[in-house]
Design a protein around this motif. Structure first.
Motif, short mmCIF file in Angstrom:
data_model
loop_
_atom_site.label_atom_id
_atom_site.label_comp_id
_atom_site.label_asym_id
_atom_site.label_seq_id
_atom_site.Cartn_x
_atom_site.Cartn_y
_atom_site.Cartn_z
N TYR A 80 7.61 -8.52 12.33
CA TYR A 80 8.71 -8.34 11.14
C TYR A 80 8.26 -8.37 9.93
CZ TYR A 80 12.21 -9.79 14.63
OH TYR A 80 13.12 -9.83 15.72
N PHE A 81 8.47 -7.43 9.13
CA PHE A 81 7.87 -7.20 7.79
C PHE A 81 8.95 -7.84 6.82
CE2 PHE A 81 5.68 -4.15 10.13
CZ PHE A 81 4.51 -3.86 9.75
N ASP A 82 8.40 -8.66 6.03
CA ASP A 82 9.10 -9.09 4.80
C ASP A 82 9.35 -8.30 3.71
OD1 ASP A 82 10.65 -10.51 2.96
OD2 ASP A 82 9.40 -12.51 3.31
N VAL A 83 10.36 -7.57 3.58
CA VAL A 83 10.60 -6.53 2.54
C VAL A 83 11.31 -7.00 1.36
CG1 VAL A 83 10.70 -4.50 4.20
CG2 VAL A 83 12.92 -5.62 3.78
N GLY A 84 11.40 -8.25 1.08
CA GLY A 84 11.61 -9.01 -0.31
C GLY A 84 12.77 -9.71 -0.10
N ASP A 85 12.77 -10.96 -0.60
CA ASP A 85 13.70 -12.07 -0.51
C ASP A 85 14.60 -12.06 0.60
OD1 ASP A 85 15.04 -13.67 -2.43
OD2 ASP A 85 16.46 -12.51 -3.16
N GLY A 86 13.94 -12.62 1.69
CA GLY A 86 14.52 -12.98 2.91
C GLY A 86 14.98 -11.83 3.57
N HIS A 87 14.77 -10.45 3.37
CA HIS A 87 15.08 -9.04 3.94
C HIS A 87 13.98 -9.05 4.67
CE1 HIS A 87 16.86 -5.16 3.58
NE2 HIS A 87 16.71 -5.47 4.76
N VAL A 88 14.18 -9.03 6.28
CA VAL A 88 13.10 -8.81 7.05
C VAL A 88 13.43 -7.50 8.10
CG1 VAL A 88 12.15 -9.82 9.32
CG2 VAL A 88 12.45 -11.39 7.33
N SER A 89 12.50 -6.88 8.23
CA SER A 89 12.81 -5.74 9.02
C SER A 89 11.66 -5.33 10.18
CB SER A 89 13.00 -4.42 8.16
OG SER A 89 12.70 -3.16 9.02
N ALA A 90 11.79 -5.00 11.51
CA ALA A 90 10.53 -4.91 12.41
C ALA A 90 10.74 -3.20 12.56
CB ALA A 90 11.20 -5.52 13.72
N CYS A 91 9.75 -2.76 11.78
CA CYS A 91 9.68 -1.13 11.54
C CYS A 91 8.13 -1.12 11.17
CB CYS A 91 10.82 -0.70 10.79
SG CYS A 91 10.44 1.27 10.65
N TRP A 92 7.42 -0.14 11.59
CA TRP A 92 5.99 0.12 11.41
C TRP A 92 6.01 1.10 10.10
CZ3 TRP A 92 2.01 -2.49 12.83
CH2 TRP A 92 2.17 -2.89 14.20
N LEU A 93 7.15 1.63 9.47
CA LEU A 93 7.31 2.25 8.52
C LEU A 93 6.77 1.52 7.25
CD1 LEU A 93 10.42 4.48 8.69
CD2 LEU A 93 8.15 5.23 8.60
N HIS A 94 6.98 0.12 7.41
CA HIS A 94 6.67 -0.65 6.20
C HIS A 94 5.27 -0.94 6.00
CE1 HIS A 94 10.86 -1.28 6.38
NE2 HIS A 94 11.05 -1.91 7.58
N GLY A 95 4.62 -0.69 7.03
CA GLY A 95 3.15 -0.95 6.84
C GLY A 95 2.84 -2.61 6.23
N GLY A 96 1.87 -2.39 5.69
CA GLY A 96 1.43 -3.65 4.78
C GLY A 96 1.47 -4.75 5.85
N ALA A 97 1.40 -6.25 5.29
CA ALA A 97 1.18 -7.37 5.85
C ALA A 97 2.54 -7.88 6.52
CB ALA A 97 0.74 -8.50 5.09
#
Lengths: 324, 324
Positions: free
Chosen positions: A304-321
């Motif tokens: 799961y990547f945290d994409v901001g403000d409690g918005h979480v997405s399980a996708c490799w596109l987000h990269g990062g930590a």
């Protein structure tokens, strides 16, 4: 900046799994399993309406039944106000606090009971006076002449109102609504959805609504969680999920829904069909249908990547930590 | 333009224990060559009865009270069953709502395909039939037709079954396809794929289509023109764009408002109160009057006519003066 008040969780799902045997041998041992819920962690916050969205086979109804205390998960914990509800027999006072309504309201209505008998029985079970029957029925917009009717004599919308009244008799603080309007016509659908919104607003009842319809989820929810093949792929504030979805499956789901795509700008069409819950694809379970799939998606399950403000997405596109 | 299908003042009733149920009342509907027309309505509005009348597959308790169904200028209702069976399944074909019950569970796809081709086109040679089937399955987007032919219905997903049925339906090069809720049993992502396929077939095969749906989203994304039905009557018709963006009839206005929901933060939608009238005991005035927020005296007393203006029509007293 003032610190945000911490949201209290009424329910915490912690790494929950539930498999069902698919093909049994004559010795009762199963060779294959339907991985209905395949590692779900989710919080339901006090006072919110949480929309759980997914297509058939996503596991959303299994999650609903687990939260409602009706189905013990294989592993993982389900906490209601900090209490592990599957640690032993579920205490009665807790069972009453979590009520469920179904797509087909007849499931929770005895066909031989009149509306009056159904409501009175529920009130008695909750230790309340049966004098409250009329008020309860009226508060849901039903006229008193339904009291002497049996379910068969009621319309779909009336039956769902009675089912809600029956659930309310228990004075619940968490209502789980599993596709409450998908058997109803649009004009009746809004009536029922508005009742649920009113219960949330006026009595602070927390609601988890399970739906395949993103339009309904948008209208009802503060937050939306999207499930695909037993896993939650994205969670976040409802408007953000619809307007700026981050997971390709959520994008595909929105694009496929004429009512939700009016609220969003995304437009991608998913390839092919939903895989079987028995043979879940390796790596990211959405990769065979994903137009953006990369090499890593075939090999490794995305965290799961945290994409901001409690918005979480399980996708490799987000990269990062990844979110830990 | 010449109409492929012209329904003129059609009225159908069902004989029931409680009396005559007026399912369809004075319905006019035209489908031009290569046009996709949607008949939109909620359950009990009479839309399926219209479809079944076109195919002449009404149940025995149905009574045709009045009207004509002209297909390429010939009245289907006056036709001998023998002649009708040359049209049904050949020039007019159906795409069913439930693909699972439309296929025979104990025969593989090839056998069912060949049965149909033998019966409707007199093709008896298995090789020839297989050749045609492979071509058709390719045309409905099935990637591996040879393999699919060997499978049984239970081995196919709902979306695949619907594709197979569409392939069978177009095998006789029909002029008209009647699709009764062809996507309502399917998941969202599959639903949009099947709709795209139907649009594609309409273009490539040059056939006309009557699409029956309760879902305005489906109608919006598929149809050239829309007819809206309520309690057995057409209450409004017009181009899809006009009906969706500038609905005239208060029922259509409510239907669109309730079908396309917005976000929770946008506030509560006004629901249509009440339920549709009893078709056995119809009110003397406008059938929507008891639920209509704009109803006045006349609406309760008199029945409004359908007012025609170009391709638009509306059955409501609010528009009677303007046309006079």
């Amino acid at each position: 900046m003032t610190p945000q008040p911490r949201k209290e969780s009424i329910v915490v799902l912690d790494n929950v799994y539930k498999y069902f045997p698919a093909i049994e041998t004559i010795f009762g041992r199963s060779k294959a399993y339907i991985r209905a819920v395949d590692g779900v962690s989710l919080d339901i916050y006090e006072g919110e309406i949480l929309g759980l969205v997914g297509e058939s086979g996503s596991g959303k109804t299994t999650v609903a039944r687990i939260v409602a205390g009706l189905l013990k998960p294989d592993s993982g914990r389900v906490l209601y106000r900090g209490f592990d509800i599957y640690s032993g027999k579920i205490p009665k006072h807790i069972r009453r606090k979590i009520q469920m309504i179904y797509q087909d309201p007849e499931v929770s209505l005895d066909p031989r009971y009149t509306v009056k008998q159904t409501i009175e029985e529920a009130l008695r079970a909750a230790g309340r006076s049966t004098n409250e029957t009329k008020d309860l029925v009226r508060s849901l917009g039903l006229s008193e002449d339904v009291l002497e009717k049996i379910p068969q004599q009621l319309s779909g919308g009336q039956k769902q109102r009675v089912a809600i009244a029956r659930a309310l008799a228990m004075r619940p603080d968490l209502l789980i609504a599993d596709e409450p309007t998908s058997a109803l016509d649009v004009s009746t659908r809004t009536q029922i959805l508005n009742i649920l919104l009113e219960l949330n607003k006026s009595f602070g009842i927390t609601i988890m609504i399970i739906t395949h319809d993103l339009g309904v989820a948008a209208y009802m929810s503060d937050r939306i969680a999207v499930m695909y093949l037993g896993k939650i792929v994205e969670v976040g504030a409802a408007e953000e999920i619809i307007k700026e979805p981050r997971h390709p499956y959520t994008m595909a789901l929105i694009s496929s829904s004429p009512s939700a795509s009016r609220l969003s700008k995304v437009n991608i069409k998913p390839i092919g069909e939903i895989a079987s819950q028995i043979n879940i694809p390796k790596g990211c379970r959405f990769h065979p249908r994903c137009p953006f799939a990369m090499e890593i998606c075939r090999r490794e399950e995305p965290p799961y990547f945290d994409v901001g403000d409690g918005h979480v997405s399980a996708c490799w596109l987000h990269g990062g930590a990844p979110k830990t | 333009m010449s109409a492929i299908l012209a329904i003129e003042s059609l009225s159908i009733a069902y004989q029931t224990e409680k009396g005559l149920l007026r399912a369809v009342d004075n319905v006019d509907l035209r489908i031009e060559d290569r046009e996709i027309v949607c008949l939109v309505g909620e359950s009990g509005s009479g839309k399926t009865t219209v479809a079944n009348t076109i195919l002449r597959i009404l149940p025995p308790n149905a009574i045709i009270l009045d009207g004509r169904v002209l297909f390429e200028g010939v009245d289907l209702l006056n036709m001998e069953e023998e002649d009708m069976s040359k049209i049904r399944g050949r020039k007019i074909n159906i795409v069913p709502q439930n693909p699972s019950t439309a296929l025979n569970p104990i025969l593989n796809i090839e056998t069912q395909f060949c049965e149909f081709l033998k019966h409707k086109k007199g093709i008896r040679e298995r090789d020839r039939c297989r050749e045609i089937a492979i071509d058709l399955l390719g045309r409905v987007g099935i990637a591996d037709p040879e393999r699919v032919l060997k499978l049984y219905p239970h081995q196919l997903s709902g979306g695949m079954k619907q594709r197979v049925l569409i392939a069978i339906a177009i095998s006789t090069s029909p002029r008209l396809l009647v699709a009764d809720e062809p996507t309502s049993m399917l998941d969202a992502t599959i639903q949009s794929q099947i709709l795209d396929l139907l649009l594609d077939i309409n273009r490539r095969e040059g056939l006309s289509m009557l699409l029956i749906t309760h879902d305005l989203g489906v109608a919006m994304s598929a149809c050239n023109r829309i007819y809206v039905m309520y309690a057995g009557e057409i209450v409004e018709s017009g181009s899809t764009e006009r009906v969706i963006s500038k609905p005239l009839h208060p029922y259509t206005i409510a239907l669109i408002d309730n079908a396309f929901l917005s976000f929770k933060s946008q506030g509560i939608k006004r629901a249509v109160s009440g339920e549709p009238p009893n078709l056995i005991d119809l009110p003397s005035g406008c059938r929507f009057s008891s639920r209509c927020p704009m109803a006045f005296d006349k609406c309760v007393k008199e029945r409004p006519n359908l007012v025609q203006r170009g391709i638009d029509s509306v059955r409501c007293f609010l528009y009677h003066d303007a046309s006079a």
